[in-house]
Design a protein around this motif. Structure first.
Motif, mmCIF file in Angstrom:
data_model
loop_
_atom_site.group_PDB
_atom_site.id
_atom_site.type_symbol
_atom_site.label_atom_id
_atom_site.label_comp_id
_atom_site.label_asym_id
_atom_site.label_seq_id
_atom_site.Cartn_x
_atom_site.Cartn_y
_atom_site.Cartn_z
ATOM 1 N N VAL A 1 0.918 -1.178 -0.026
ATOM 2 C CA VAL A 1 0.088 0.172 0.069
ATOM 3 C C VAL A 1 0.879 1.294 0.169
ATOM 4 O O VAL A 1 0.716 2.158 -0.791
ATOM 5 C CB VAL A 1 -0.957 -0.148 1.392
ATOM 6 C CG1 VAL A 1 -1.855 1.227 1.159
ATOM 7 C CG2 VAL A 1 -1.927 -1.105 1.092
ATOM 8 N N GLY A 2 1.954 1.217 0.895
ATOM 9 C CA GLY A 2 2.644 2.327 0.976
ATOM 10 C C GLY A 2 3.356 2.593 -0.517
ATOM 11 O O GLY A 2 3.557 4.001 -0.935
ATOM 12 N N GLY A 3 3.864 1.622 -1.180
ATOM 13 C CA GLY A 3 4.609 1.809 -2.494
ATOM 14 C C GLY A 3 3.465 2.428 -3.561
ATOM 15 O O GLY A 3 3.929 3.306 -4.162
ATOM 16 N N LEU A 4 2.229 1.800 -3.582
ATOM 17 C CA LEU A 4 1.219 2.381 -4.247
ATOM 18 C C LEU A 4 1.026 3.762 -3.859
ATOM 19 O O LEU A 4 0.807 4.601 -4.890
ATOM 20 C CB LEU A 4 0.221 1.501 -4.381
ATOM 21 C CG LEU A 4 0.192 0.112 -4.926
ATOM 22 C CD1 LEU A 4 -0.888 -0.634 -4.637
ATOM 23 C CD2 LEU A 4 0.765 0.071 -6.238
ATOM 24 N N TRP A 5 0.997 4.317 -2.690
ATOM 25 C CA TRP A 5 0.479 5.287 -2.346
ATOM 26 C C TRP A 5 1.821 6.490 -2.810
ATOM 27 O O TRP A 5 1.311 7.510 -3.366
ATOM 28 C CB TRP A 5 0.393 5.621 -0.715
ATOM 29 C CG TRP A 5 0.044 6.821 -0.385
ATOM 30 C CD1 TRP A 5 -1.434 7.269 -0.360
ATOM 31 C CD2 TRP A 5 0.576 7.952 0.099
ATOM 32 N NE1 TRP A 5 -1.433 8.642 -0.073
ATOM 33 C CE2 TRP A 5 -0.173 9.102 0.124
ATOM 34 C CE3 TRP A 5 2.125 8.400 0.240
ATOM 35 C CZ2 TRP A 5 0.288 10.252 0.477
ATOM 36 C CZ3 TRP A 5 2.472 9.368 0.661
ATOM 37 C CH2 TRP A 5 1.527 10.523 0.909
ATOM 38 N N ILE A 6 2.907 5.985 -2.714
ATOM 39 C CA ILE A 6 4.003 6.933 -3.383
ATOM 40 C C ILE A 6 3.651 7.120 -4.851
ATOM 41 O O ILE A 6 4.039 8.219 -5.415
ATOM 42 C CB ILE A 6 5.344 6.533 -2.959
ATOM 43 C CG1 ILE A 6 5.706 6.303 -1.252
ATOM 44 C CG2 ILE A 6 6.445 7.238 -3.683
ATOM 45 C CD1 ILE A 6 6.715 5.531 -0.980
ATOM 46 N N THR A 7 3.270 5.879 -5.614
ATOM 47 C CA THR A 7 3.434 6.055 -6.913
ATOM 48 C C THR A 7 2.287 6.987 -7.401
ATOM 49 O O THR A 7 2.333 7.693 -8.548
ATOM 50 C CB THR A 7 3.255 4.510 -7.383
ATOM 51 O OG1 THR A 7 4.374 3.766 -7.205
ATOM 52 C CG2 THR A 7 3.361 4.725 -8.977
ATOM 53 N N SER A 8 1.072 6.856 -6.852
ATOM 54 C CA SER A 8 -0.082 7.560 -7.305
ATOM 55 C C SER A 8 -1.112 7.630 -5.894
ATOM 56 O O SER A 8 -1.844 6.950 -5.867
ATOM 57 C CB SER A 8 -0.879 6.980 -8.297
ATOM 58 O OG SER A 8 -1.924 7.646 -8.667
ATOM 59 N N PRO A 9 -0.914 8.742 -5.271
ATOM 60 C CA PRO A 9 -1.779 8.903 -4.087
ATOM 61 C C PRO A 9 -3.075 8.976 -4.497
ATOM 62 O O PRO A 9 -3.818 8.266 -3.629
ATOM 63 C CB PRO A 9 -1.276 10.281 -3.642
ATOM 64 C CG PRO A 9 0.135 10.529 -4.038
ATOM 65 C CD PRO A 9 0.193 9.776 -5.439
ATOM 66 N N PRO A 10 -3.615 9.732 -5.492
ATOM 67 C CA PRO A 10 -5.261 9.678 -5.730
ATOM 68 C C PRO A 10 -5.806 8.363 -6.033
ATOM 69 O O PRO A 10 -6.839 7.754 -5.595
ATOM 70 C CB PRO A 10 -5.462 10.474 -6.762
ATOM 71 C CG PRO A 10 -3.857 10.673 -7.613
ATOM 72 C CD PRO A 10 -2.953 10.396 -6.624
ATOM 73 N N ASP A 11 -5.030 7.327 -6.776
ATOM 74 C CA ASP A 11 -5.345 6.110 -7.112
ATOM 75 C C ASP A 11 -5.373 5.218 -5.782
ATOM 76 O O ASP A 11 -6.483 4.417 -5.537
ATOM 77 C CB ASP A 11 -4.423 5.551 -8.009
ATOM 78 C CG ASP A 11 -4.766 5.914 -9.367
ATOM 79 O OD1 ASP A 11 -5.908 6.125 -10.062
ATOM 80 O OD2 ASP A 11 -3.880 6.167 -10.288
ATOM 81 N N THR A 12 -4.530 5.535 -4.882
ATOM 82 C CA THR A 12 -4.445 4.692 -3.717
ATOM 83 C C THR A 12 -5.454 5.004 -2.606
ATOM 84 O O THR A 12 -6.108 4.249 -2.120
ATOM 85 C CB THR A 12 -3.176 4.886 -3.003
ATOM 86 O OG1 THR A 12 -2.244 4.545 -4.092
ATOM 87 C CG2 THR A 12 -2.946 3.779 -1.734
ATOM 88 N N VAL A 13 -5.892 6.443 -2.449
ATOM 89 C CA VAL A 13 -6.875 6.982 -1.561
ATOM 90 C C VAL A 13 -8.300 6.580 -2.091
ATOM 91 O O VAL A 13 -8.918 5.937 -1.293
ATOM 92 C CB VAL A 13 -6.621 8.290 -1.359
ATOM 93 C CG1 VAL A 13 -8.041 9.083 -0.762
ATOM 94 C CG2 VAL A 13 -5.507 8.698 -0.924
#
Lengths: 164, 192
Positions: free
Chosen positions: B77-89
């Motif tokens: 989840v952390g890696g995806l959040w760094i990559t694309s915060p809006p998609d992860t949120v």
């Protein structure tokens, strides 16, 4: 690299939705059509993700992949010329947030637009593009079309815009 | 066993799409793949079904692997959040356009619930038998959520090895739960 499960599933979902639309909406939509004409396109979920407003006007962003579509006016469906469409996607050049993957084009006299880009690659689980109409004359619309296959070399998205 | 877990990870490392991704995306993605692979061993360790180790040792491994899976989820989840915060949120809020994120985030929460249950069993005053049933149920949510999440994603994993690993993970979980909760009690009763 497509998984069979996904294809069958998305087919069933879209076929199901289409038949529901035909069965339930037939009389309603024809009546709505007669009264107010072509309905405006609704923004898609996640369509505005990683949007960078005012992407520069570009000739092209890469080679071999085409993002294309049309822009029409809600109601009478007239093609809209000189409308700015902003386009971005994850490609072989980098991620969705990379500036080199963001660009704008104008529609021609027939309301059509197209932009050549690098090959779009799956991002966050789906190969998809982002397109935005975000200017003063019409209501803002963000689209997120998904390619049926990551090997596709084009993706289409059409806008029907309502006056702001 | 080790091979069944490592081959899908290794094949994913050869995905041509990795070349177009940043380090946070690659690390986050592989944390997800490793987490999926760990889910194959996890139920078998719990049930003592892996040959060559004493049950007590397998239990200890089961506990460690549980924390490893939670760590994998956090890195994913952390890696995806760094990559694309809006998609992860969007995914975390269950409003993403992709159905697989609903399954993934559900599995994540089930994993967190599992950790809370493990940490708070005595404090909550749960009887061991009750606790095991709840633990099994929540663990099944983790497994099913993760498998549905994985098979729907078009990503770095090679499709055949992904489907094979997912089938194996599902089978391991079902065999363990059915074996411990249905077959074993019936056998006991029959012998009774």
């Amino acid at each position: 690299m497509q998984t069979p499960f996904y294809t069958r599933r998305s087919f069933l979902v879209s076929a199901g939705l289409a038949s529901v639309a035909v069965l339930a909406g037939g009389s309603f939509s024809s009546r709505a059509f007669a009264q107010s004409g072509l309905a405006p396109t609704q923004s898609m979920r996640g369509g505005s993700n990683n949007y960078r407003p005012n992407a520069p006007m570009v000739e092209k962003l890469g080679n071999g992949f085409w993002v294309h579509g049309t822009v029409r006016r809600a109601g009478d469906g007239a093609p809209l010329k000189n409308v700015r469409i902003q386009i971005w996607a994850a490609t072989t050049l980098g991620g969705e947030r990379a500036p080199q993957n963001h660009g704008s084009v104008l529609t021609g006299p027939d309301g059509a637009f197209r932009l050549e880009t690098a090959q779009i690659v799956p991002n966050f689980g789906q190969p998809h593009a982002h397109l935005a109409y975000d200017d003063a004359d019409f209501q803002t619309v963000f689209l997120r079309p998904v390619m049926p296959s990551p090997e596709d070399t084009s993706v289409r998205a059409d806008f029907v815009l309502a006056p702001a | 066993m080790i091979l069944a877990m490592m081959v899908p990870v290794a094949l994913a490392a050869f995905s041509p799409w990795l070349a177009y991704r940043g380090p946070a995306y690659i690390i986050g993605g592989f944390a997800g793949i490793v987490g999926l692979a760990l889910l194959l061993a996890q139920p078998l360790l719990a049930a003592g079904l892996l040959p060559g180790a004493r049950p007590a040792v397998e239990r200890r491994w089961h506990r460690w692997l549980g924390w490893a899976i939670l760590t994998a989820i956090a890195i994913h989840v952390g890696g995806l959040w760094i990559t694309s915060p809006p998609d992860t949120v969007d995914a975390l809020l269950f409003v993403a356009p992709t159905t697989f994120s609903i399954y993934g985030v559900t599995a994540m929460w089930a994993g967190i619930v599992t950790a809370v249950l493990v940490a708070a069993r005595r404090r909550m005053g749960l009887r061991y038998g009750t606790w095991r049933l709840v633990h099994n149920a929540v663990a099944l949510v983790v497994v099913i959520g993760t498998v549905v999440h994985a098979v729907q994603i078009q990503g770095a994993m090679e499709p055949v090895s992904k489907w094979a690993l997912c089938a194996a993970v599902l089978a391991a979980a079902l065999i363990t739960v059915l074996g411990l909760r249905v077959v074993a009690p019936l056998v006991r009763r029959a012998r009774g």
